[in-house]
Design a protein around this motif. Sequence first.
Motif: not given
Length: 349
Positions: A333-349
């Motif tokens: 399967a695929l797990t698609c991460y959005f927002g602050g769950l994306v590596a290097s996007q923690e500032h959006l959490f």
Amino acid sequence: MGKRKNYSCLSHFVKQAFSEDHKKETPREPKSRASGSIAGGAILDTQKKLSDAFALVPHYKSASEVPTHLQKYFSQRHRYFSLYDQGCLLDEEGWYSVTPERIASQIAERCRCDVILDAFCGVGGNAIAFANTCHRVIAMDNSPTRLALARHNATIYGVADRIEFVLADYITFARSYLSHQDAAAASHSINASTDAKRRPIDVVFLSPPWGGPEYISRQLHDADDTNNPDLSVVDAASNSLGSGYGNGTESHPEFSLAYIQPIHGAELFQLTRRITNNVAYFLPRNTNLEEISALINPSMTTSSSNTSASAPVEDSAEMVEVEEEWMGTKLKALTCYFGGLVASQEHLF
């Protein structure tokens, strides 16, 4: 992604909105030896709940007991639940939809937070994993049987006290939840300067129905319908990002978000993003990546955990990270991460 300690507002709302009879489970403090009779009562109550669940579905102990169409899933029972032999239970849908334990643990580590909502919890595979990485888990399902099985399985794993089991339809919940927040904001009952203004749900995990184990054959049939713009057939001869995530030996159509149930997968995502920016979306291995990218921005780049084939994007652009979930040599399967769950996007959490 710091821990948040105040989420009583969410528990209160869920209780009021969806079940007057619902009783919130709270962690029990360790009992002293002097309160042995109370502890003994708790043990008996747990044993009764476990025995009640066995009346709902069979616990297969050997392949000879398993219906023919479930044989291939039974052979992987310990991948689904390592503690299967201790009494883990699955209904028919659970056998073909539960997330394998190792994959669930990987996703749970990525979703580490205070409060996570497992919107389609099924028999509890992901909820159990989330209970090991998140302060509080809300496990939601619209099936009383699956919810009872999820509680039963969580009890076997010793994490039921960290999970709130809610019998509700997620779509109805999300719309009511947002309406509740809008009404509260309109009446100025929430002080913008307080922590209560912040959304109490940190992460939502979406693992909606894909259409059952026949979804691939259904796609092959529907792909012949040239009037359906949501569907397209691609050559999936390899497991590369651009080839539809096939099994390496045959061609399959790409999985369109239009197949997601109970509503279009894009609509489900947009509804969820109004609750929180931090969404983990569990999808078939051959999901159309263009559709995934378009969930955020039609021109957005898709980032994959297992590939370097991504074009550069501006620093201001939000990205989605696609993680391939492998079991041995098979892409599951695929797990698609959005927002602050994306590596290097923690500032959006």
